[in-house]
Scaffold this active site. Structure first.
Site, mmCIF file in Angstrom:
data_model
loop_
_atom_site.group_PDB
_atom_site.id
_atom_site.type_symbol
_atom_site.label_atom_id
_atom_site.label_comp_id
_atom_site.label_asym_id
_atom_site.label_seq_id
_atom_site.Cartn_x
_atom_site.Cartn_y
_atom_site.Cartn_z
ATOM 1 N N CYS A 74 5.984 -1.179 2.796
ATOM 2 C CA CYS A 74 5.905 0.318 2.099
ATOM 3 C C CYS A 74 4.951 1.204 2.898
ATOM 4 O O CYS A 74 5.007 2.400 2.542
ATOM 5 C CB CYS A 74 5.071 -0.364 0.869
ATOM 6 N N HIS A 130 -1.619 6.322 -1.957
ATOM 7 C CA HIS A 130 -0.343 5.346 -1.745
ATOM 8 C C HIS A 130 -0.100 4.698 -3.434
ATOM 9 O O HIS A 130 0.703 4.784 -3.811
ATOM 10 C CB HIS A 130 -0.822 4.085 -1.209
#
Lengths: 82, 411
Positions: free
Chosen positions: B160, B300
């Protein structure tokens, strides 16, 4: 029932158009896949694979190099499905 | 060599381009919905919702393009065309033009569809373009072909964090003198029964099936996992010298990059968040900035019980009491988690936040985690200082302990 040459040509033209964006009207019997239609070898293999499925025929890998023109492919398929 | 951002592009669950995506984000809309696909009810999936892209590629790409590229590459190409046009379709020496575009998962639709073909129809029916479609560098390669980039095409993969790492790679390419322009970003198209099942198996996904729009809720006390999203973000990075010479419009500057790894666990973040915090610190150091300069963080924050607060505590520990003044946004609350696309789409958000001096909202936070000591922007956008220099951090972390922090400042 086996398809006529015209029906095979129309079906093949659809595949070529889907894969390459070439207009179906430009896919004619006397056209060369590489010289006239500018189809690379990977695309040619894709077209062959899709044609095998669509027309329920087997086109051996060693036969593909002989399919220079659209007419060659149409002949091969028409004969193979007969 | 100073690096500036001259072009932006994206396709996301909020919109098919940058203006529509940004507008939806400012309005606090959710791009997460119940899956309508014919496969959604076939496999008894534990999760039946996701953030699917708002505009289908078939609406903007030619038929052969949709057949020759995996969806992950299609999204990257859509975003690249927008970004390249936004940059003014620059004239550039191809040997000074690069590409850095990542996907976290790769061509998973192509791979699994081809496997279905082998099982159902036999090996001879597998299409010859399968390999170039499924390879994880395929989006980078198609972008390279699209713009004619010959300085190098890269696809750093770090789950990610991939999209952010690609932007970091592009930053290094320009700073080190390898390229004048690099088209960079990330893409993902993994909303498929297998990734859904796999992420669900590790208890990573929200199970809020009865309320998908509220499922992605970073920092909320009832957060229960992330929501799978898809799409792509692309930025055109350029040396300032090159951009000035051609009179390009500059959106923002990329000034810092920090990359670290945890060496802690294959999937869980280090509970102390040391590697994440160090990435932010290194990025600020490289930028020549201090934590007190930071006005905004695009976190994030994926809405997982463990992850969100590790990062938030790290931000607080780095910022100290200045954390009270840092506007924190978790845009995954609206887009879902785009995996390899996340860091790139969130870089687009971060750049626009600086440009328009407004931090986008975080939605669905009904009860913020009591441990949160950063100023979370909830529900509606919040303005930043009307004048002066603004710095913002975009964080991206990936399974495997990959940590990437990017620092942007306004133009």
């Amino acid at each position: 029932m086996a398809l006529s040459e015209q029906e095979v040509l129309a079906g093949l033209a659809e595949i070529v158009a889907e894969e390459t964006g070439i207009d179906t009207a430009d896919v004619q019997l006397d056209k060369s896949f590489t010289d006239d239609l500018d189809i690379d070898s990977l695309s040619m293999m894709t077209i062959v694979t899709l044609a095998e499925e669509k027309f329920d025929v087997r086109i051996p890998d060693e036969e593909v190099k002989n399919l220079v023109s659209v007419g060659d492919a149409v002949n091969y398929i028409t004969t193979a499905q007969a | 060599m100073a690096v500036v951002v001259t072009g932006l592009g994206c396709t996301t669950p909020l919109g098919g381009d940058v203006p529509s995506t940004w507008q939806a984000a400012l309005e606090g809309r959710s791009g997460v919905h119940t899956l309508q696909n014919d496969w959604a009810e076939l496999y008894d999936l534990p999760v039946n919702f996701a953030g699917q892209i708002a505009v289908q590629p078939s609406e903007v790409l030619s038929r052969p393009e949709t057949k020759r590229m995996d969806p992950s590459a299609q999204y990257a190409i859509i975003a690249t065309r927008e970004a390249w046009k936004d940059a003014g379709s620059p004239e550039v020496d191809p040997e000074r033009l690069g590409a850095a575009v990542s996907s976290g998962i790769g061509g998973v639709w192509t791979l699994l569809t081809a496997w279905d073909t082998v099982k159902e129809k036999g090996a001879s029916r597998v299409l010859p373009l399968t390999v170039p479609m499924l390879m994880p560098n395929s989006p980078a390669a198609y972008v390279e072909l699209e713009i004619g980039a010959k300085a190098g095409a890269h696809a750093p993969v770090s789950a990610c964090a991939s999209g952010a790492e690609a932007i970091g790679t592009a930053f290094d390419m320009i700073e080190s003198g390898r390229a004048d322009i690099v088209v960079a970003g990330g893409t993902e198209a993994a909303i498929h029964p297998l990734p859904i099942s796999s992420f669900a198996a590790m208890q990573a996904l929200s199970r809020r099936n009865d309320s998908p729009e509220t499922a992605s809720r970073p920092y909320d006390t009832t957060r229960d996992g992330f929501v799978l999203g898809e799409g792509a973000g692309i930025v055109v990075l350029e040396s300032e010298e090159h951009a000035r010479a051609r009179g390009a419009r500059i959106h923002a500057r990329l000034v810092g990059l920090g990359m670290t790894s945890d060496a802690h666990h294959i999937a869980a973040p280090d509970p102390e968040g040391a590697g994440q915090t160090r990435a932010m610190k290194l990025a600020l150091q490289r930028a020549g900035l201090t934590p007190a300069d930071v006005a905004h963080v695009n976190a994030h924050a994926t809405s997982t019980p463990a992850g969100d607060m590790v990062e938030a505590r790290g931000i607080r520990s780095l910022m100290g009491s200045h954390g009270d003044n840092v506007l924190l946004s978790a845009t995954k609350s609206m887009t879902g988690h785009l995996l390899g696309g996340a860091g790139a789409v969130e870089s687009v958000f971060t750049i626009l936040a600086l440009k328009h001096r407004v931090a986008p909202p975080t939605i669905n936070v009904d009860n913020p985690d009591p441990g949160l000591e950063v100023d979370l922007v909830r529900n509606t956008p919040r303005p930043m200082a009307a004048s002066g220099s603004l710095a913002a951090i975009n964080n991206s972390f990936g399974f495997g302990g990959h940590n990437v922090a990017l620092v942007f400042i306004n133009a």
